[in-house]
Design an enzyme around this catalytic site. Structure first.
Site, PDB file in Angstrom:
ATOM      1  N   GLU A   1       0.859  -1.193   0.000  1.00 31.18           N
ATOM      2  CA  GLU A   1       0.000   0.000   0.000  1.00 31.18           C
ATOM      3  C   GLU A   1       0.891   1.237   0.000  1.00 31.18           C
ATOM      4  OE1 GLU A   1      -1.565   0.520   4.250  1.00 31.18           O
ATOM      5  OE2 GLU A   1      -0.453  -1.362   4.285  1.00 31.18           O
TER       6      GLU A   1
ATOM      7  N   LYS B   1       2.853   4.563   0.973  1.00 28.41           N
ATOM      8  CA  LYS B   1       3.312   5.173   2.228  1.00 28.41           C
ATOM      9  C   LYS B   1       2.929   6.647   2.154  1.00 28.41           C
ATOM     10  CE  LYS B   1       7.304   5.431   5.277  1.00 28.41           C
ATOM     11  NZ  LYS B   1       7.310   6.835   5.607  1.00 28.41           N
TER      12      LYS B   1
ATOM     13  N   ASP C   1       2.674  10.477   2.988  1.00 31.63           N
ATOM     14  CA  ASP C   1       3.599  11.431   3.593  1.00 31.63           C
ATOM     15  C   ASP C   1       2.816  12.451   4.412  1.00 31.63           C
ATOM     16  OD1 ASP C   1       5.972  12.546   4.216  1.00 31.63           O
ATOM     17  OD2 ASP C   1       6.306  13.518   2.274  1.00 31.63           O
TER      18      ASP C   1
ATOM     19  N   TYR D   1      -4.589   2.590   8.555  1.00 35.28           N
ATOM     20  CA  TYR D   1      -3.811   1.457   8.041  1.00 35.28           C
ATOM     21  C   TYR D   1      -3.228   0.555   9.130  1.00 35.28           C
ATOM     22  CZ  TYR D   1      -0.093   4.891   8.843  1.00 35.28           C
ATOM     23  OH  TYR D   1       0.721   5.818   9.405  1.00 35.28           O
TER      24      TYR D   1
ATOM     25  N   LYS E   1      11.107   2.786  -0.480  1.00 37.21           N
ATOM     26  CA  LYS E   1      11.044   4.221  -0.748  1.00 37.21           C
ATOM     27  C   LYS E   1      11.198   4.517  -2.238  1.00 37.21           C
ATOM     28  CE  LYS E   1      10.949   6.756   2.645  1.00 37.21           C
ATOM     29  NZ  LYS E   1      11.898   7.043   3.664  1.00 37.21           N
TER      30      LYS E   1
ATOM     31  N   CYS F   1      44.965  16.842  14.261  1.00 31.34           N
ATOM     32  CA  CYS F   1      43.615  17.271  14.634  1.00 31.34           C
ATOM     33  C   CYS F   1      43.522  18.788  14.471  1.00 31.34           C
ATOM     34  CB  CYS F   1      43.337  16.872  16.082  1.00 31.34           C
ATOM     35  SG  CYS F   1      41.832  17.615  16.736  1.00 31.34           S
TER      36      CYS F   1
ATOM     37  N   CYS G   1      43.021  20.427  18.268  1.00 30.75           N
ATOM     38  CA  CYS G   1      44.027  20.453  19.339  1.00 30.75           C
ATOM     39  C   CYS G   1      45.444  20.219  18.822  1.00 30.75           C
ATOM     40  CB  CYS G   1      43.687  19.416  20.411  1.00 30.75           C
ATOM     41  SG  CYS G   1      43.921  17.719  19.866  1.00 30.75           S
TER      42      CYS G   1
ATOM     43  N   CYS H   1      41.665  11.633  16.225  1.00 26.90           N
ATOM     44  CA  CYS H   1      42.558  12.500  16.977  1.00 26.90           C
ATOM     45  C   CYS H   1      43.034  11.716  18.185  1.00 26.90           C
ATOM     46  CB  CYS H   1      41.783  13.738  17.412  1.00 26.90           C
ATOM     47  SG  CYS H   1      42.529  14.600  18.797  1.00 26.90           S
TER      48      CYS H   1
ATOM     49  N   CYS I   1      41.876  17.184  23.939  1.00 29.08           N
ATOM     50  CA  CYS I   1      41.241  17.784  22.774  1.00 29.08           C
ATOM     51  C   CYS I   1      39.921  18.438  23.164  1.00 29.08           C
ATOM     52  CB  CYS I   1      41.005  16.721  21.701  1.00 29.08           C
ATOM     53  SG  CYS I   1      40.238  17.412  20.235  1.00 29.08           S
TER      54      CYS I   1
HETATM   55  S1  IVH Z   1       2.542   0.946   9.000  1.00 30.03           S
HETATM   56  C1  IVH Z   1       4.389  -0.819  12.853  1.00 30.03           C
HETATM   57  N1  IVH Z   1       1.576   1.904   6.772  1.00 30.03           N
HETATM   58  O1  IVH Z   1       5.471   5.656   7.985  1.00 30.03           O
HETATM   59  C2  IVH Z   1       4.244  -0.120  11.567  1.00 30.03           C
HETATM   60  N2  IVH Z   1       2.964   3.326   8.063  1.00 30.03           N
HETATM   61  O2  IVH Z   1       8.271   4.963   8.769  1.00 30.03           O
HETATM   62  C3  IVH Z   1       3.166   0.882  11.564  1.00 30.03           C
HETATM   63  N3  IVH Z   1       3.259   5.570   7.137  1.00 30.03           N
HETATM   64  O3  IVH Z   1       5.264   6.277  11.422  1.00 30.03           O
HETATM   65  C4  IVH Z   1       3.210   1.759  10.388  1.00 30.03           C
HETATM   66  N4  IVH Z   1       1.954   5.298   5.398  1.00 30.03           N
HETATM   67  O4  IVH Z   1       3.645   7.521   9.885  1.00 30.03           O
HETATM   68  C5  IVH Z   1       2.353   2.152   7.843  1.00 30.03           C
HETATM   69  N5  IVH Z   1       0.593   2.650   4.819  1.00 30.03           N
HETATM   70  C6  IVH Z   1       1.350   2.881   5.867  1.00 30.03           C
HETATM   71  C7  IVH Z   1       1.979   4.125   6.069  1.00 30.03           C
HETATM   72  C8  IVH Z   1       2.793   4.305   7.189  1.00 30.03           C
HETATM   73  C9  IVH Z   1       2.737   6.158   6.050  1.00 30.03           C
HETATM   74  C10 IVH Z   1       4.185   6.243   8.063  1.00 30.03           C
HETATM   75  C11 IVH Z   1       3.801   6.189   9.507  1.00 30.03           C
HETATM   76  C12 IVH Z   1       4.982   5.607  10.233  1.00 30.03           C
HETATM   77  C13 IVH Z   1       6.076   5.786   9.249  1.00 30.03           C
HETATM   78  C14 IVH Z   1       7.109   4.686   9.428  1.00 30.03           C
END
Ligand code: IVH
Length: 719
Positions: free
Chosen positions: A127, A129, A131, A238, A326, A432, A435, A456, A462
């Site tokens: 799914e 991620k 932001d 999520y 990522k 260094c 120092c 150093c 130092c």
């Molecule tokens: S799962 C134990 N699912 O990413 C894991 N996180 O780097 C719980 N985030 O702090 C997180 N989209 O703020 C999960 N589909 C997604 C997400 C997600 C964004 C963020 C979340 C978390 C951070 C982790």
């Protein structure tokens, strides 16, 4: 404002960027004194002049507006004004994957940990991620009772009233939901709402915002929920925290349940099996990314079955059953203007490239780390060429820098066609710069390999090392003394007067006494302090006279001993006295203390040596002695799960196990508060032996340690 400032119209772009950085720091400093210490050191008029200058430069160079610009700070409310909420289950972060290979490794590690062949039988969800900022929302008997930000993962800010203004988040859940439900997910602002808000801000002659995430965060952390209500924030569910009952047994099932309860969930979530399918979905989401009305920075993969998630468990900060793949980081071209050397707490000389300021992904970048001497030469840790063709980095070079998330920018490559004819290879200093002591690269005792770090040799002589040591000592995960940050440490370290200076950690705790007997130099008469803030500082210091053992150990600043290792040590030894004595005894490498230290799971020989070396240095013993006259490290709790028969016990696994993989058995035992050691000693409580066990079994018999089968062990820990 000094009169000699260049008029804004005459500023060159690089001068402007440098001045904005300086202004951001200066204004933040004044804000902190004003709000945090009630002790402003400039007049309101001077403060306003700084803010106006900042604004004028930003209007002329909108591309240079920094993320931390004073004009961006949403509201002036100090965050401390929100009450704190301790999460019922910690809010963890995710491990990252950056390449297809990393994804393969992740999937492989899941199968390996579970002791299965990688046959594509385990389902994963994928799914986007989002932001934004993560949020935990708690419902009791179907009613929203509170909502908290992630904070440090353990405690967050209580933003309940603000969350209630978000239409996506139901205030009540349908009848029949479990008594306790904690829904977790991401609060975000859509790209279109962000742009519309910015247009309106511009039309009203107000400063615009940098990106949707900062705007969402700023909008949520408003003390007045009415302001939050005017910003169109949204939410995706999520994950979850505490649940009194589980309504589903898969990740997908849980998310579908949340959808049925009225929460928005992301439509791009899919259940997949093979690495190829997962990577294809990643590419698919990447293609859709520009058309989505919300910012995403990767794709999150999770093991779908919750029973498998439970078996996989957690590392210290992230689950083993999930990772975030990522999207590639953003890149830009710029010049290396200079190379500076910074000296750290352990004496490491770190080269830093000072760059012509450049905006990468909306943030101005002025520095990039160059790590060490070999890195500048284009060589990796084993002498292999790094960067596409192993080009070295020279002053005057045009380079490609990359920024990924919040990490320090990296140099990706050098543009050789643009190298100036007179550029010469960089010569790494032999001394260094702080120092003047010799700076050397140590050789590994066994392999004879040259260490990549130049250090150093000045030690306590130092200044840089001493100051960095103090800064580490007061840092957030160590003593965390409010009002005594890096800036104040610089000030106290440089002080000439013995009634004022802080040269070593114990001096922090004797400062108040020295001040009381001093008639000449009173801290409260010094610019930037004042009566109120001095009292606050002394109270904060006194508040740390008793401190958790692992924080104390971490604060000592022993090489290679980070927070995790400090916790292992605290848990293993229990008290400072036991720890200190054992470390002194361990100097004898044939001692029981030395083998005991090495038997701690998670502590290898390099770390063990570093600790023993630290305790061998008489100067360290002397400083710790003085510190212990002022501070009491609290005994560590034997184990988190008291009541469990194995809590606090030391276990050794040997031979092959049938019900678990070795990693899994270890994680399980540690989760129950046991210590897992690699070798059998007098301190071992149980040896769990499977078929093929050899010398460890013999050693157990010799020492009279209780031996059990895997089945017996399972019975002991309750299956
Ligand atoms: S799962 C134990 N699912 O990413 C894991 N996180 O780097 C719980 N985030 O702090 C997180 N989209 O703020 C999960 N589909 C997604 C997400 C997600 C964004 C963020 C979340 C978390 C951070 C982790």
């Amino acid at each position: 404002m000094p009169a000699d400032k260049t008029p804004v119209e005459d500023l060159a772009e690089d001068q402007a960027a440098a001045e904005l950085a300086q202004l951001a720091a200066e204004i933040a400093h004044h804000d902190e004194l004003y709000h945090g210490h009630d002790a402003p050191e400039v007049s309101d008029a001077d403060y306003d002049a700084l803010k106006r200058r900042n604004e004028a430069i930003e209007i002329r160079f909108p591309q240079l507006v920094r993320d931390d610009s004073p004009s961006r700070r949403v509201g002036s409310a100090p965050l401390a004004s929100f009450a704190q909420i301790t999460h019922s289950r910690p809010m963890l972060s995710l491990d990252n994957a950056f390449s297809d290979d990393d994804v393969r490794d992740f999937v492989g590690s899941v199968y390996r940990f579970l002791g299965q062949m990688p046959d594509g039988s385990i389902a994963f969800t994928a799914e986007p991620k989002i932001d934004g900022l993560s949020m935990s929302i708690r419902y009791e008997n179907g009613r929203l009772v509170h909502a908290a930000t992630r904070g440090d993962g353990t405690t967050g800010e209580n933003v309940t009233e603000n969350i209630k203004t978000i239409k996506d988040v139901p205030n009540r859940l349908p009848a029949g939901v479990p008594a306790v439900v904690e829904v977790r997910g991401e609060v975000y602002m859509t790209k279109s709402d962000f742009l519309a808000l910015n247009e309106k801000m511009a039309a009203d002659g107000k400063q615009t915002y940098v990106n949707p995430r900062n705007t969402a965060a700023g909008s949520l952390r408003q003390l007045d929920p009415k302001v939050t209500a005017t910003r169109k924030l949204k939410f995706f569910a999520y994950a979850w925290g505490e649940m009194s009952e589980m309504p589903a047994d898969t990740q997908l099932g849980m998310v579908e349940t949340f959808r049925d309860w009225g929460f928005p969930v992301n439509p791009l979530m899919k259940r997949l099996f093979s690495v190829e399918e997962i990577i294809a979905h990643y590419s698919e989401i990447g293609l859709q990314r520009p058309d989505l009305d919300y910012e995403i920075d990767g794709v999150v993969y999770k093991v779908d079955r919750l029973d498998l998630q439970q078996r996989l468990g957690f590392r210290s900060r992230s689950p083993r059953w999930a990772t975030a793949h990522k999207f590639p980081a953003e890149q830009a071209f710029t010049h290396v203007e200079r190379i500076d050397i910074q000296v750290g707490r352990t004496g490491a000389l770190t080269p830093v490239a000072r760059l012509t300021p450049i905006t990468v992904g909306g943030v101005v970048v002025t520095n990039a780390t160059l790590h060490n001497e070999d890195y500048i030469k284009g060589l990796g840790n084993s002498g292999e060429p790094i960067r596409p063709e192993g080009h070295d980095i020279r002053i005057g070079d045009t380079i490609i820098v990359q920024r990924a998330g919040d990490v320090i920018p990296q140099v990706l490559d050098v543009v050789m066609e643009k190298r100036p004819a007179d550029a010469v290879a960089y010569e790494f200093p032999k001394k260094c710069p702080v120092c003047g002591s010799h700076a050397v690269r140590e050789r590994h005792e066994k392999t004879g390999k040259l260490d990549s770090v130049t250090r150093c040799t000045g030690g306590f002589v130092c200044r840089a090392q001493a100051v960095e040591h103090l800064k580490h000592f007061v840092s957030r995960n160590a003593f965390d003394i409010e009002g005594l940050g890096a800036k104040q440490i610089d000030f106290f370290f440089e002080a000439e007067d013995p009634n004022l200076w802080i040269k070593t950690a114990p001096d922090i705790f004797t400062l108040k006494k020295r001040q009381e007997t001093s008639h000449l130099l009173k801290l409260e008469n010094i610019d930037g302090f004042g009566k109120v803030s001095v009292k606050k500082l002394f109270d904060a210091i006194d508040g740390r006279r008793s401190i958790a053992l692992h924080r104390f150990i971490y604060a000592l600043g022993i090489r290679h001993v980070g927070e995790t290792t400090a916790k292992l040590l605290a848990r293993h030894y229990g008290t400072y006295d036991a720890f200190g004595q054992a470390m002194r005894d361990a100097a004898d490498l044939s001692s029981e203390a030395w083998s005991d230290l090495n038997s701690i799971e998670g502590i290898g020989e390099v770390v063990a040596r570093a600790i023993v070396e630290f305790f061998k240095e008489p100067r360290n013993g002397e400083v710790i002695g003085r510190l212990l006259e002022e501070v009491t490290p609290e005994a560590a709790e034997a184990a988190s799960t008291s009541g469990c028969p194995v809590a606090g016990k030391t276990v050794v696994f040997t031979g092959s196990l049938e019900r678990f993989t070795r990693d899994e058995a270890k994680a399980r035992a540690e989760g129950l508060g046991a210590k897992v050691a690699g070798s059998v000693s007098k301190k071992t409580d149980y040896v769990v032996a499977g078929p093929g066990a050899g010398s460890k079994l013999a050693k157990a018999a010799e020492l009279g340690v209780q031996v059990m089968t895997e089945e017996e062990w399972l019975e002991l820990i309750g299956g």
